[in-house]
Motif scaffolding. Structure first.
Motif, PDB file in Angstrom:
ATOM      1  N   TYR A 293       0.788  -1.241   0.000  1.00 13.92           N
ATOM      2  CA  TYR A 293       0.000   0.000   0.000  1.00 13.92           C
ATOM      3  C   TYR A 293       0.822   1.295   0.000  1.00 13.92           C
ATOM      4  O   TYR A 293       0.261   2.377  -0.144  1.00 13.92           O
ATOM      5  CB  TYR A 293      -0.940   0.025   1.221  1.00 13.92           C
ATOM      6  CG  TYR A 293      -0.239   0.255   2.543  1.00 13.92           C
ATOM      7  CD1 TYR A 293      -0.164   1.522   3.100  1.00 13.92           C
ATOM      8  CD2 TYR A 293       0.366  -0.802   3.221  1.00 13.92           C
ATOM      9  CE1 TYR A 293       0.496   1.736   4.308  1.00 13.92           C
ATOM     10  CE2 TYR A 293       1.019  -0.598   4.427  1.00 13.92           C
ATOM     11  CZ  TYR A 293       1.078   0.671   4.969  1.00 13.92           C
ATOM     12  OH  TYR A 293       1.735   0.880   6.149  1.00 13.92           O
TER      13      TYR A 293
ATOM     14  N   GLU B 205      -4.450   7.123   4.257  1.00 10.71           N
ATOM     15  CA  GLU B 205      -4.429   8.592   4.291  1.00 10.71           C
ATOM     16  C   GLU B 205      -3.231   9.105   5.096  1.00 10.71           C
ATOM     17  O   GLU B 205      -2.488  10.001   4.654  1.00 10.71           O
ATOM     18  CB  GLU B 205      -5.747   9.084   4.915  1.00 10.71           C
ATOM     19  CG  GLU B 205      -6.131  10.512   4.591  1.00 10.71           C
ATOM     20  CD  GLU B 205      -6.493  10.741   3.135  1.00 10.71           C
ATOM     21  OE1 GLU B 205      -5.883  11.661   2.548  1.00 10.71           O
ATOM     22  OE2 GLU B 205      -7.355  10.027   2.583  1.00 10.71           O
TER      23      GLU B 205
ATOM     24  N   HIS C  34      -6.268  -8.610  -0.249  1.00 14.18           N
ATOM     25  CA  HIS C  34      -7.291  -8.052   0.641  1.00 14.18           C
ATOM     26  C   HIS C  34      -6.638  -7.401   1.867  1.00 14.18           C
ATOM     27  O   HIS C  34      -7.134  -6.397   2.389  1.00 14.18           O
ATOM     28  CB  HIS C  34      -8.316  -9.107   1.061  1.00 14.18           C
ATOM     29  CG  HIS C  34      -9.570  -8.487   1.563  1.00 14.18           C
ATOM     30  ND1 HIS C  34     -10.547  -7.994   0.719  1.00 14.18           N
ATOM     31  CD2 HIS C  34      -9.984  -8.187   2.815  1.00 14.18           C
ATOM     32  CE1 HIS C  34     -11.516  -7.451   1.437  1.00 14.18           C
ATOM     33  NE2 HIS C  34     -11.195  -7.549   2.718  1.00 14.18           N
TER      34      HIS C  34
ATOM     35  N   TRP D 146      -7.241   3.093  -4.949  1.00 11.81           N
ATOM     36  CA  TRP D 146      -8.054   1.999  -4.406  1.00 11.81           C
ATOM     37  C   TRP D 146      -8.092   0.834  -5.381  1.00 11.81           C
ATOM     38  O   TRP D 146      -8.283   1.028  -6.576  1.00 11.81           O
ATOM     39  CB  TRP D 146      -9.484   2.481  -4.146  1.00 11.81           C
ATOM     40  CG  TRP D 146      -9.555   3.435  -3.002  1.00 11.81           C
ATOM     41  CD1 TRP D 146      -9.547   4.803  -3.069  1.00 11.81           C
ATOM     42  CD2 TRP D 146      -9.596   3.096  -1.611  1.00 11.81           C
ATOM     43  NE1 TRP D 146      -9.591   5.332  -1.796  1.00 11.81           N
ATOM     44  CE2 TRP D 146      -9.621   4.314  -0.888  1.00 11.81           C
ATOM     45  CE3 TRP D 146      -9.628   1.884  -0.904  1.00 11.81           C
ATOM     46  CZ2 TRP D 146      -9.673   4.347   0.506  1.00 11.81           C
ATOM     47  CZ3 TRP D 146      -9.680   1.925   0.481  1.00 11.81           C
ATOM     48  CH2 TRP D 146      -9.698   3.148   1.173  1.00 11.81           C
TER      49      TRP D 146
ATOM     50  N   ILE E  44      -5.046   0.076   3.428  1.00 14.12           N
ATOM     51  CA  ILE E  44      -5.377   1.380   2.828  1.00 14.12           C
ATOM     52  C   ILE E  44      -6.530   2.014   3.616  1.00 14.12           C
ATOM     53  O   ILE E  44      -6.504   3.211   3.914  1.00 14.12           O
ATOM     54  CB  ILE E  44      -5.757   1.250   1.328  1.00 14.12           C
ATOM     55  CG1 ILE E  44      -4.579   0.696   0.523  1.00 14.12           C
ATOM     56  CG2 ILE E  44      -6.165   2.610   0.747  1.00 14.12           C
ATOM     57  CD1 ILE E  44      -4.952   0.244  -0.889  1.00 14.12           C
ATOM     58  N   CYS E  45      -7.535   1.196   3.953  1.00 10.08           N
ATOM     59  CA  CYS E  45      -8.665   1.713   4.749  1.00 10.08           C
ATOM     60  C   CYS E  45      -8.171   2.262   6.081  1.00 10.08           C
ATOM     61  O   CYS E  45      -8.580   3.337   6.515  1.00 10.08           O
ATOM     62  CB  CYS E  45      -9.684   0.607   5.022  1.00 10.08           C
ATOM     63  SG  CYS E  45     -10.534   0.008   3.548  1.00 10.08           S
ATOM     64  N   GLU E  46      -7.282   1.517   6.717  1.00 10.82           N
ATOM     65  CA  GLU E  46      -6.859   1.834   8.074  1.00 10.82           C
ATOM     66  C   GLU E  46      -5.847   2.974   8.128  1.00 10.82           C
ATOM     67  O   GLU E  46      -5.881   3.816   9.015  1.00 10.82           O
ATOM     68  CB  GLU E  46      -6.245   0.574   8.694  1.00 10.82           C
ATOM     69  CG  GLU E  46      -5.729   0.753  10.101  1.00 10.82           C
ATOM     70  CD  GLU E  46      -4.859  -0.410  10.559  1.00 10.82           C
ATOM     71  OE1 GLU E  46      -5.082  -0.870  11.673  1.00 10.82           O
ATOM     72  OE2 GLU E  46      -3.963  -0.844   9.811  1.00 10.82           O
TER      73      GLU E  46
ATOM     74  N   TYR F  12      -5.810  -3.966   0.916  1.00 13.80           N
ATOM     75  CA  TYR F  12      -7.034  -3.152   0.938  1.00 13.80           C
ATOM     76  C   TYR F  12      -7.341  -2.696   2.368  1.00 13.80           C
ATOM     77  O   TYR F  12      -7.632  -1.522   2.625  1.00 13.80           O
ATOM     78  CB  TYR F  12      -8.202  -3.950   0.353  1.00 13.80           C
ATOM     79  CG  TYR F  12      -9.515  -3.199   0.384  1.00 13.80           C
ATOM     80  CD1 TYR F  12      -9.837  -2.300  -0.632  1.00 13.80           C
ATOM     81  CD2 TYR F  12     -10.419  -3.363   1.437  1.00 13.80           C
ATOM     82  CE1 TYR F  12     -11.032  -1.586  -0.601  1.00 13.80           C
ATOM     83  CE2 TYR F  12     -11.607  -2.664   1.479  1.00 13.80           C
ATOM     84  CZ  TYR F  12     -11.912  -1.771   0.453  1.00 13.80           C
ATOM     85  OH  TYR F  12     -13.091  -1.064   0.497  1.00 13.80           O
ATOM     86  N   ASP F  13      -7.255  -3.638   3.311  1.00 16.25           N
ATOM     87  CA  ASP F  13      -7.528  -3.295   4.720  1.00 16.25           C
ATOM     88  C   ASP F  13      -6.562  -2.225   5.230  1.00 16.25           C
ATOM     89  O   ASP F  13      -6.961  -1.317   5.972  1.00 16.25           O
ATOM     90  CB  ASP F  13      -7.415  -4.547   5.605  1.00 16.25           C
ATOM     91  CG  ASP F  13      -8.581  -5.512   5.399  1.00 16.25           C
ATOM     92  OD1 ASP F  13      -9.606  -5.092   4.813  1.00 16.25           O
ATOM     93  OD2 ASP F  13      -8.460  -6.683   5.810  1.00 16.25           O
TER      94      ASP F  13
END
Length: 317
Positions: free
Chosen positions: A81, A112, A101, A137, A107-109, A104-105
């Motif tokens: 990421y 930013e 996956h 994403w 990036i969510c967490e 992906y998790d």
């Protein structure tokens, strides 16, 4: 003694780019220890592995791809990421952006926070940061392993274990024994381990060795174009990660605080690895994470721009 410049702020020299042909289907875009990009050209489409830091930087990769093929760039694969790897993705206008996956998790967490942190760390790589439209994403995620067929070319996209991050993803061309390792392997460049799993990384490298790659594109450093070079790249990365973690564990075992452990680790590793690209940049982050893992933080804590600076000041101020 003046404070050492933060992170890679002293690193302003332009790097010479190489575009290496590894087979009829595989190319590597490398730049003297800057983040690498892998390219796979199938029968009807192109895949890009790691995108460069900004869309403007990605344009140079696209220009070189266009010198060897006019097939559409349909796929982008994120090896993990980190911003410096993925924020150039929009330039390729891919149909699909593929990630594990776990990535992906992450990036969510922390995507930013990581983006802001890395932009501060690497001014040269992010000097065209205004061209970045935001976080990248994935449009497609997988667990464990997936296979894409680019016509008759088999492309395996795999997670073989944690190391550089929880979500590390490799791309493997089994017919040609060519491996794109992302930052699980570096060559002549210091592994960044601020988000790493030190205890897992050596076993993950064993899994890479078990594939018996004949060529390997590391995350940073030159393309490894023979089994001997591949072995050297994997073993060099393993040695660095293991020796650093051992140095930190030794310090923790004798009750030393982070500052003392950092000085001890620097003294121990500099003679062997000090000439590797970004050594001075990576070590404060690497030792901090190793200290965390050896004490009470199983999972990496999130780096924010603020935490970066506080850590740097504490260890290098």
């Amino acid at each position: 003694m003046s404070e050492k410049k933060f992170a890679s702020h002293a690193d302003l020299e332009e790097k010479k780019v190489s575009f290496d042909k590894l087979s009829e289907n595989a190319y590597a875009y490398t730049a003297e220890g800057d983040p690498n990009t892998g390219i796979v050209i199938g029968d009807d489409a192109v895949m890009v592995i790691d995108t460069q830091a900004t869309p403007i930087m990605a344009q140079d990769v696209i220009r070189r791809i266009r010198e060897v093929t006019d097939k559409p760039i349909k796929y982008v694969v994120m090896s993990h990421y980190h911003a410096v790897r993925v924020l150039g993705a929009s330039a390729y206008k891919p149909e699909h952006i593929i990630a594990s996956h776990d990535t992906y998790d992450l990036i969510c967490e922390r995507g930013e926070a990581d983006m802001k942190s890395e932009i501060e760390r690497f001014p040269r790589l992010f000097r065209t940061v205004e061209s970045v439209p935001g976080l990248t994403w994935p449009t497609m995620t997988f667990k464990g392993e997936m296979t894409l067929w680019l016509g008759k070319l088999e492309v395996k996209i795999m997670q073989v274990g944690r190391g550089h991050t929880k979500g590390d993803t490799i791309v493997w061309l089994p017919q040609q024994k060519i491996l794109f390792s992302g930052d699980l392997v570096e060559f002549g460049a210091t592994p960044y381990a601020g988000d790493a799993y030190f205890k897992d990384w050596p076993q993950t490298l064993d899994a890479l060795t078990a594939l018996k790659p004949e060529k390997l594109v590391p995350g940073r450093g030159a393309s490894l174009t023979s089994p001997e070079m591949v072995k050297e790249g994997i073993e060099g990365t393993r040695a660095f990660v293991s020796e650093l973690y051992q140095a930190v564990q030794d310090g923790v075992a004798t009750g030393k605080d982070l500052n003392s452990v950092y000085k001890q680790a620097m003294d121990r590793l500099r003679p062997k690895y000090g000439q590797w690209v970004i050594f001075d940049h990576c070590m404060p982050f690497d030792v901090t994470r190793a200290y965390d893992e050896a004490t009470q933080h199983v999972d990496p804590r999130i780096w924010t721009a603020q935490r970066d600076k506080e850590m740097w000041h504490a260890l290098e101020g």
